[in-house]
Design a protein around this motif. Structure first.
Motif, short mmCIF file in Angstrom:
data_model
loop_
_atom_site.label_atom_id
_atom_site.label_comp_id
_atom_site.label_asym_id
_atom_site.label_seq_id
_atom_site.Cartn_x
_atom_site.Cartn_y
_atom_site.Cartn_z
N ILE A 1 1.87 4.81 -3.73
CA ILE A 1 2.68 5.97 -3.50
C ILE A 1 2.51 7.11 -4.25
O ILE A 1 2.34 7.05 -5.33
CB ILE A 1 4.12 5.39 -3.34
CG1 ILE A 1 4.48 4.30 -2.68
CG2 ILE A 1 5.03 6.62 -2.84
CD1 ILE A 1 5.80 3.82 -2.80
N GLN B 1 3.86 10.75 -5.15
CA GLN B 1 5.07 11.66 -5.13
C GLN B 1 4.86 12.91 -5.50
O GLN B 1 4.45 13.38 -6.52
CB GLN B 1 6.31 10.86 -5.94
CG GLN B 1 7.57 11.91 -5.74
CD GLN B 1 8.42 11.36 -6.90
OE1 GLN B 1 8.19 10.38 -7.67
NE2 GLN B 1 9.94 11.84 -6.82
N ARG B 2 4.91 13.96 -4.49
CA ARG B 2 4.58 15.32 -4.71
C ARG B 2 6.16 16.09 -4.34
O ARG B 2 6.57 16.06 -3.14
CB ARG B 2 3.71 16.10 -3.79
CG ARG B 2 2.25 15.48 -4.15
CD ARG B 2 1.45 16.14 -3.05
NE ARG B 2 0.08 15.80 -3.06
CZ ARG B 2 -0.59 14.84 -2.49
NH1 ARG B 2 0.04 14.10 -1.87
NH2 ARG B 2 -1.90 14.62 -2.87
N LYS C 1 8.50 14.73 -1.57
CA LYS C 1 7.64 14.02 -0.53
C LYS C 1 6.90 12.96 -1.15
O LYS C 1 6.12 12.97 -2.10
CB LYS C 1 6.28 14.95 -0.02
CG LYS C 1 7.11 16.54 0.91
CD LYS C 1 7.67 15.98 2.08
CE LYS C 1 8.17 17.24 2.81
NZ LYS C 1 8.93 16.79 3.91
N LEU C 2 6.81 11.51 -0.31
CA LEU C 2 6.20 10.75 -0.72
C LEU C 2 4.82 10.26 0.32
O LEU C 2 5.22 10.36 1.55
CB LEU C 2 7.01 9.38 -0.57
CG LEU C 2 8.16 9.40 -1.50
CD1 LEU C 2 9.03 8.17 -1.59
CD2 LEU C 2 7.92 9.87 -3.21
N GLU C 3 3.66 10.19 -0.16
CA GLU C 3 2.70 9.66 0.63
C GLU C 3 2.38 8.13 0.38
O GLU C 3 2.17 7.91 -0.73
CB GLU C 3 1.42 10.57 0.25
CG GLU C 3 0.18 10.25 1.09
CD GLU C 3 -1.04 10.87 0.70
OE1 GLU C 3 -2.18 10.73 1.26
OE2 GLU C 3 -1.00 11.71 0.03
N TYR C 4 2.16 7.50 1.41
CA TYR C 4 2.18 5.93 1.22
C TYR C 4 0.63 5.47 1.65
O TYR C 4 0.11 5.87 2.70
CB TYR C 4 2.99 5.20 2.46
CG TYR C 4 4.38 5.53 1.95
CD1 TYR C 4 5.10 4.60 1.03
CD2 TYR C 4 5.13 6.37 2.45
CE1 TYR C 4 6.46 4.89 0.86
CE2 TYR C 4 6.39 6.72 2.33
CZ TYR C 4 7.24 5.79 1.42
OH TYR C 4 8.40 6.08 1.31
N ILE C 5 0.06 4.70 0.73
CA ILE C 5 -1.37 4.32 1.01
C ILE C 5 -1.34 2.93 0.59
O ILE C 5 -1.01 2.38 -0.33
CB ILE C 5 -2.42 5.18 0.09
CG1 ILE C 5 -2.37 6.47 0.13
CG2 ILE C 5 -3.87 4.77 0.31
CD1 ILE C 5 -3.07 7.53 -0.86
N GLU D 1 9.29 1.97 5.09
CA GLU D 1 7.90 1.59 4.61
C GLU D 1 8.17 0.17 3.73
O GLU D 1 7.56 0.34 2.70
CB GLU D 1 7.08 2.66 3.71
CG GLU D 1 6.72 3.76 4.40
CD GLU D 1 5.66 3.63 5.55
OE1 GLU D 1 5.21 2.17 5.75
OE2 GLU D 1 5.54 4.40 6.60
N GLU E 1 11.22 10.09 7.87
CA GLU E 1 10.65 11.24 8.64
C GLU E 1 10.51 10.99 10.00
O GLU E 1 9.89 10.27 10.54
CB GLU E 1 9.22 11.57 8.00
CG GLU E 1 9.23 12.13 6.53
CD GLU E 1 7.97 12.43 6.13
OE1 GLU E 1 7.02 12.88 7.03
OE2 GLU E 1 7.61 12.69 4.75
N GLU F 1 8.84 5.45 13.47
CA GLU F 1 9.14 6.84 13.13
C GLU F 1 9.64 7.60 14.27
O GLU F 1 10.10 8.76 14.26
CB GLU F 1 7.78 7.20 12.84
CG GLU F 1 7.41 6.99 11.16
CD GLU F 1 6.24 7.83 10.63
OE1 GLU F 1 5.64 8.51 11.48
OE2 GLU F 1 5.83 7.52 9.50
N TYR G 1 3.54 1.88 9.86
CA TYR G 1 2.23 1.93 9.08
C TYR G 1 1.88 0.69 8.26
O TYR G 1 1.08 0.18 8.07
CB TYR G 1 2.16 3.14 8.08
CG TYR G 1 1.16 3.11 7.12
CD1 TYR G 1 -0.27 3.43 7.50
CD2 TYR G 1 1.37 2.76 5.80
CE1 TYR G 1 -1.36 3.26 6.53
CE2 TYR G 1 0.49 2.74 5.03
CZ TYR G 1 -0.96 3.19 5.35
OH TYR G 1 -2.07 3.13 4.41
#
Length: 662
Positions: free
Chosen positions: A21, A23-24, A27-31, A474, A590, A619, A636
């Motif tokens: 994950i 974190q910006r 905002k969280l981006e999941y990979i 997620e 989101e 989503e 996802y």
């Protein structure tokens, strides 16, 4: 997006997938990527390379390297280790306790000692039970031992003297001499300052074995991060708190249950947000399934654990592994994941586990060369998961799953049978951390996560009679999210305290000198009735009197064993955790659409009946919407199977609340 924006990276390396994950800000981006078991850091490094130029402020990491090393993973050879102990006690790690894990097995063999007999050294020293030094250690004696061990290629050394938890003076002398010859030294007064020489020595030896391995791994990870900007790394400990790399390198015994602990902490934080005080954490990934409990908003803690041993339906088989004396989040773990292999015994009966197909070659449907059918293959042919995973980035193949299952018998029957068996195994794990701990599971809500958890959650609730299930945003990366939800925690302990409050205060002052900033302390005590052989761990408030501690212990003893005694208590060990609070992200769904209409239909087997089932993309479901089962909700990182007779509501934070219809 500004490249100079500060980001935090959370990494959870599992047996099948590596979850990341980014974190910006908010905002969280999941990979989610396949793990690389032989070199676990490779999967991480490949993702980190894509972030070159960005300002990474810190990396939070959960790892299974400590467990894998003890279990004998290829590429993680154990270093040559020596043990120095009190005269007459060199065989303590081999004698151990005289409990037989398999009473009627005449061929049972104890686990191989981590230190061979020729590398166990005795010294002529003695400390009495009250801390009095009866015989002081002579430096010359340690010098001779050090030279012999060094000549034999010893890399790391453990020191464990009798009663050093009361007075470590002789261990400190040995430490001083050995530091001239060896880089890696583990002393029991630092690693496990507790009574019971076997468990304390075992813990110190395990720590000594792991120190070079974990240090090398963390150095390798640090080196990989240097291509970015060398951010600090924090490791999840088995206690549910983060520790820095120095602490993880010096006392790696505390990171053995690193990944599973992160999932329980994530459940604790989400349960607090939802104001649910009693929760069951159910984490089913690709290799194993884990169950833990949250009671009154706190994770349950235990101090007994064995690494590298056997488990029977989630219960650690005492005497089959290497004892560890360190605080752990209380977990039951079973070999029940998406990659668990389905097989047939000599009598023709279908079985599941304990072997897993892992990430390489993986389930038959992954098309990576694996031909053994797994639980993922069973879920696929029964329609419970789609043929496209990770938002369409990963294809799996139903025809390969059918081919694998057909090697055992009629594929659909095999799939049904295997799911019934795996659900029964996971239900046992949940009962272990509830009923066997004196807790009623019907008074708890189930939090289901992991890539496979939401597929099986409702089967388990019907088995155990739980009324409500929560599926987080997620769920397949929820343990990685638990890292972002954790605080830093550093532990200290003392045994047989003479003045409890004074010694708690002294430990907290020591931790304050060691750490820059501490927000608060947590206190615990290992307590027993006088004459008992084992303790229970209870929380202690700052000004608790002896009477208050006894009252808490009586209550826990009653809940655990069904009775309490009119007898004095003995406080064996006290421990404190220094907690440094971290800013935790607010996780919100989101919503990209506003329609609760299904995007597709497919045949799914529910309750022995093929049903044309609506398929939803999570989503797209708006906040507040409700979906009646049967339904499949895809996203996802996971897929949720909603059985007939159950309904789903999307809560304000995007969590799916699943309850009985009507």
């Amino acid at each position: 997006m500004s490249l100079s924006q500060e980001i935090t990276i959370s990494i959870d390396i599992g047996g099948t997938f590596t979850d990341i994950i980014i974190q910006r800000g908010d905002k969280l981006e999941y990979i989610k990527v396949s793990s690389t078991p032989k070199k676990p850091e490779e999967a991480v490094i490949n993702v980190l390379r894509t972030l070159k130029g960005e300002k990474i402020t810190e990396v939070l990491h959960a790892t299974t390297i400590a467990t894998n090393a003890i279990l004998g993973q290829v590429g993680l050879e154990l270093p040559k280790t020596a043990l120095i102990t009190t005269k007459g006690f060199k065989d303590i790690i081999e004698i151990g306790r005289q409990n037989r894990p398999r009473v009627y097995d005449l061929n049972f063999e104890k686990p191989r000692p981590l230190v061979p007999r020729e590398l166990r050294y005795e010294v002529d020293e003695r400390t009495l039970y009250n801390g009095e030094i009866l015989k002081k250690l002579q430096k010359e004696e340690v010098d001779k031992i050090a030279l012999d061990a060094y000549s034999k290629g010893v890399m790391t050394i453990a020191i464990s003297f009798l009663h050093s938890y009361v007075n470590p003076e002789n261990e400190k002398i040995a430490e001083e001499v050995l530091s001239k010859y060896f880089k890696y030294i583990s002393s029991s007064y630092k690693v496990a300052p507790e009574p019971r020489e076997y468990e304390r020595t075992s813990t110190t030896v395990v720590n000594a074995v792991l120190v070079p391995i974990v240090s090398k791994y963390l150095n390798s990870l640090n080196k990989a991060l240097s291509v970015i900007n060398s951010p600090p790394i924090y490791i999840m400990a088995s206690t549910g708190g983060l520790v820095n790399t120095t602490e993880a390198s010096e006392r790696p015994v505390q990171i053995i249950e690193s990944g599973p602990a992160a999932g329980v902490i994530a459940v604790r934080e989400l349960a607090r947000e939802l104001q649910i005080k009693n929760a069951i954490s159910f984490d089913m990934g690709g290799t194993t399934a884990k169950a833990g409990t949250i009671v009154d908003y706190e994770a349950e803690i235990t101090t007994e654990y064995e690494v590298g041993g056997e488990a029977h339906h989630g219960r650690i088989v005492k005497g089959s592994g290497y004892p560890i004396r360190f605080p752990f989040i209380d977990l039951a773990e079973v070999s029940a994941g998406g990659g668990t292999i389905i097989w047939k015994d000599e009598a023709g009966a279908i079985n599941v586990g304990p072997l897993s197909a892992g990430a390489d070659p993986g389930p038959a449907c992954y098309n990576k060369g694996g031909d053994k059918p797994t639980i993922t293959d069973a879920n696929l042919v029964l329609g419970r998961i789609p043929e496209k995973l990770l938002g369409g980035k990963m294809s799996i193949y139903k025809e390969l799953a059918l081919k694998g299952l057909s090697t055992l018998s009629e594929p659909y029957e095999v799939a049904q049978t295997s799911l019934s068996l795996i659900n029964l195994e996971m239900a046992r794990a949940i009962r272990l951390v509830t009923i066997e701990r004196g807790l009623d599971p019907t008074e708890f809500s189930l939090f289901a996560f992991g890539g496979a958890g939401p597929q099986h959650a409702l089967d388990l609730t019907e088995e155990i009679n739980i009324k409500r299930v929560y599926i987080p945003v997620e769920p397949g990366l929820f343990s990685a999210l638990g890292l972002l939800m954790s605080d830093e925690m550093f532990e200290a302990r003392r045994s047989y305290p003479k003045d409890i409050q004074r010694e708690f205060d002294e430990m907290e002052k020591e931790l304050s000198r060691k750490l820059l900033k501490i927000d608060y302390f947590l206190r615990y005590a290992d307590v027993r009735y006088e004459g008992q052989g084992w303790e229970l761990t209870i929380p202690v408030d700052k000004n608790d009197s002896y009477e208050a501690i006894k009252e808490k212990f009586d209550e826990k003893h009653l809940n655990t064993y069904g009775f309490k005694l009119d007898r004095r208590i003995e406080i064996v060990t006290i421990r404190t955790f220094a907690v440094i609070k971290r800013v935790k992200p607010k996780v919100r769904k989101e919503t990209r659409g506003s329609s609760d209409r299904p995007r597709d239909y497919r045949k799914v087997l529910f309750n022995n009946e093929w049903i044309d089932t609506p398929i939803y993309w999570r989503e797209n479901l708006p906040i507040g919407s409700q979906v009646e089962g049967p339904a499949i909700i895809e996203e996802y990182s996971s897929t949720s199977a909603i059985k007939p007779g159950w309904k789903v509501k999307v809560l304000e934070n995007g969590v799916l609340e699943v309850s009985k219809s009507g």
